[in-house]
Enzyme design. Structure first.
Site, PDB file in Angstrom:
ATOM      1  N   LYS A   1       4.402  66.555  13.592  1.00  0.00           N
ATOM      2  CA  LYS A   1       4.449  65.434  15.145  1.00  0.00           C
ATOM      3  C   LYS A   1       6.303  66.163  15.382  1.00  0.00           C
ATOM      4  O   LYS A   1       7.054  65.608  14.611  1.00  0.00           O
ATOM      5  CB  LYS A   1       5.257  64.337  14.747  1.00  0.00           C
ATOM      6  CG  LYS A   1       3.444  62.947  14.024  1.00  0.00           C
ATOM      7  CD  LYS A   1       4.073  61.770  13.566  1.00  0.00           C
ATOM      8  CE  LYS A   1       2.384  60.439  13.536  1.00  0.00           C
ATOM      9  NZ  LYS A   1       3.348  59.735  12.332  1.00  0.00           N
TER      10      LYS A   1
ATOM     11  N   GLU B   1      -4.457  52.803  20.033  1.00  0.00           N
ATOM     12  CA  GLU B   1      -4.679  53.982  19.704  1.00  0.00           C
ATOM     13  C   GLU B   1      -5.904  54.771  20.486  1.00  0.00           C
ATOM     14  O   GLU B   1      -6.300  55.444  20.863  1.00  0.00           O
ATOM     15  CB  GLU B   1      -4.413  55.123  18.827  1.00  0.00           C
ATOM     16  CG  GLU B   1      -2.586  55.139  18.532  1.00  0.00           C
ATOM     17  CD  GLU B   1      -2.459  56.697  17.072  1.00  0.00           C
ATOM     18  OE1 GLU B   1      -3.276  56.612  17.144  1.00  0.00           O
ATOM     19  OE2 GLU B   1      -1.406  56.221  16.020  1.00  0.00           O
TER      20      GLU B   1
HETATM   21  P1  PGA Z   1       2.445  56.308  14.233  1.00  0.00           P
HETATM   22  O1  PGA Z   1       1.389  57.099  13.774  1.00  0.00           O
HETATM   23  O2  PGA Z   1       3.021  56.705  15.182  1.00  0.00           O
HETATM   24  O3  PGA Z   1       3.064  55.245  14.183  1.00  0.00           O
HETATM   25  O4  PGA Z   1       3.594  57.257  13.501  1.00  0.00           O
HETATM   26  C1  PGA Z   1       1.168  58.397  13.828  1.00  0.00           C
HETATM   27  C2  PGA Z   1       0.462  58.334  12.269  1.00  0.00           C
HETATM   28  O5  PGA Z   1       0.255  57.763  11.167  1.00  0.00           O
HETATM   29  O6  PGA Z   1      -0.530  59.436  12.031  1.00  0.00           O
HETATM   30 ZN    ZN Z   2      -0.340  58.953   9.714  1.00  0.00          ZN
END
Ligand code: PGA
Ligand code: ZN
Length: 359
Positions: A268, A136
């Site tokens: 998300k 990231e």
């Molecule tokens: P992921 O991680 O998109 O791999 O689930 C993001 C997070 O844990 O915040």
């Molecule tokens: Zn997370």
């Protein structure tokens, strides 16, 4: 083939009726976890609907979502070191992030974070440990222990000229489900196996020793009692976010509110698969006085929708990864554009969003 079916299922529907369209998508999928169509497919259609509705009214998405209320730029949570599954499990903690508490605007928060990010890079370079970036965009975590990563982050904040904890504070995503299940936690880097109590103690020790204001998934997603114990011990002074623990699910948020198993939710959209379901989780969390963090994924595109969701819905916080890589910077830049567009009328969530969870 799935997309043909969706076209037929949705043809002729009004884009203003987001909930109806999302309900049709959920029905078309017909599973508990969007297993048939896939949450990435349903969220694309759901978000396209939202964009179409805003576009038809000639409004930027955040304004359409704000429905006449003042939009508020979120406090960003920005990764400085990557880790966990996002950095080949070089360290166990997944995200070591900062929150620019002293910033008076989104622009200033980015400016301050950029200084910390570069200071962290310099510290790694001086130690001969600069190895590029993780998934990231955070620096690759070349550390001898998990705690050394936290210590280095504190030093980076100070080197950038800020008072750790006061001007710039630390936020951790432990993502404990990645190394713990069934009440057993295996910290590869620290060569330690801990039970749920031991894991709680470890993270509580970090909270006591370092300027940490927010912790995500300190225990594994199957460790309800652990999350409840942890929140009882630290929930009055630290934001405790459920990500893997809540999976952007209103039902799970509701259960966790009743359990007092966290005090904030990571949202998300592609984890639940529709705008409406994301919004339902946010509404429940807000009504409970919880913190709300709209978040990108580790595998991300340059899509900008989440910046508008965070701002238009007044979520208060935004997590997008680090201060590098196009898919991350595209989102920070979009927030800057929104702030610029709002001009003197721009509001910024700032550190006040954390006081929600620190009464
Ligand atoms: P992921 O991680 O998109 O791999 O689930 C993001 C997070 O844990 O915040
Ligand atoms: Zn997370």
């Amino acid at each position: 083939m799935a997309s043909d079916t969706a076209t037929v299922a949705l043809a002729g529907m009004d884009a203003n009726l987001q909930e109806d369209i999302d309900r049709a998508l959920i029905a078309l999928d017909g599973t508990q976890n969007k297993a048939r169509l896939g949450a990435n497919a349903t969220v694309a259609v759901s978000l396209a609907t939202l964009h179409a509705a805003a576009g038809a009214q000639g409004l930027p998405l955040f304004r359409y979502l704000a429905q006449g209320k003042p939009a508020r730029l979120p406090l960003p949570e920005i990764q400085i070191f990557g880790g966990g599954a996002h950095a080949g499990r070089r360290i166990d903690i997944q995200d070591l992030m900062v929150m620019a508490l002293a910033a008076a605007s989104f622009d200033e928060a980015l400016e301050m974070t950029a200084r910390v990010y570069h200071a962290a890079g310099e510290l790694m370079r001086d130690a001969g440990k600069l190895r590029g970036v993780a998934d990231e965009g955070g620096w690759w975590p070349e550390f001898a222990s998990n705690e050394e990563a936290i210590e280095t982050l504190v030093r980076a904040i100070a080197r950038a000229g800020f008072v750790p904890g006061d001007e710039v504070a630390i936020s951790l995503d432990i993502a404990a489900s990645e190394f713990g299940s069934g009440g057993l936690y295996r910290l590869g880097l620290d060569a330690k196996s801990l039970d749920s109590d031991g894991m709680c103690e470890l993270v509580l020790g970090w909270l006591a020793r370092y300027p940490i204001v927010s912790v995500e998934d300190p225990l594994a997603e199957d460790d309800r009692e652990g999350m409840m114990r942890f929140t009882a011990a630290a929930g009055h002074r630290v934001q405790i976010i459920g990500d893997d623990y809540l999976t952007t699910s209103a039902a799970r948020v509701q259960a966790a509110i009743a359990d007092r198993a966290c005090n904030a939710v990571l949202l998300k959209p592609n984890q639940c698969g529709t705008v409406t379901e994301t919004r339902a989780a946010l509404d429940l969390a807000k009504a409970a006085g919880w913190g709300c963090i709209v978040s990108a994924r580790s595998g991300e595109t340059e899509d900008l929708s989440i910046v508008h969701l965070a701002t238009g819905w007044d979520a208060g916080q935004l997590k997008v990864g680090s201060f590098a890589r196009g898919e991350r910077m595209a989102k920070w830049n979009e927030a800057l554009r929104i702030e610029e567009m709002l001009g003197a009328g721009a509001h910024f969530a700032g550190r006040a969003v954390l006081s929600l969870t620190q009464s």
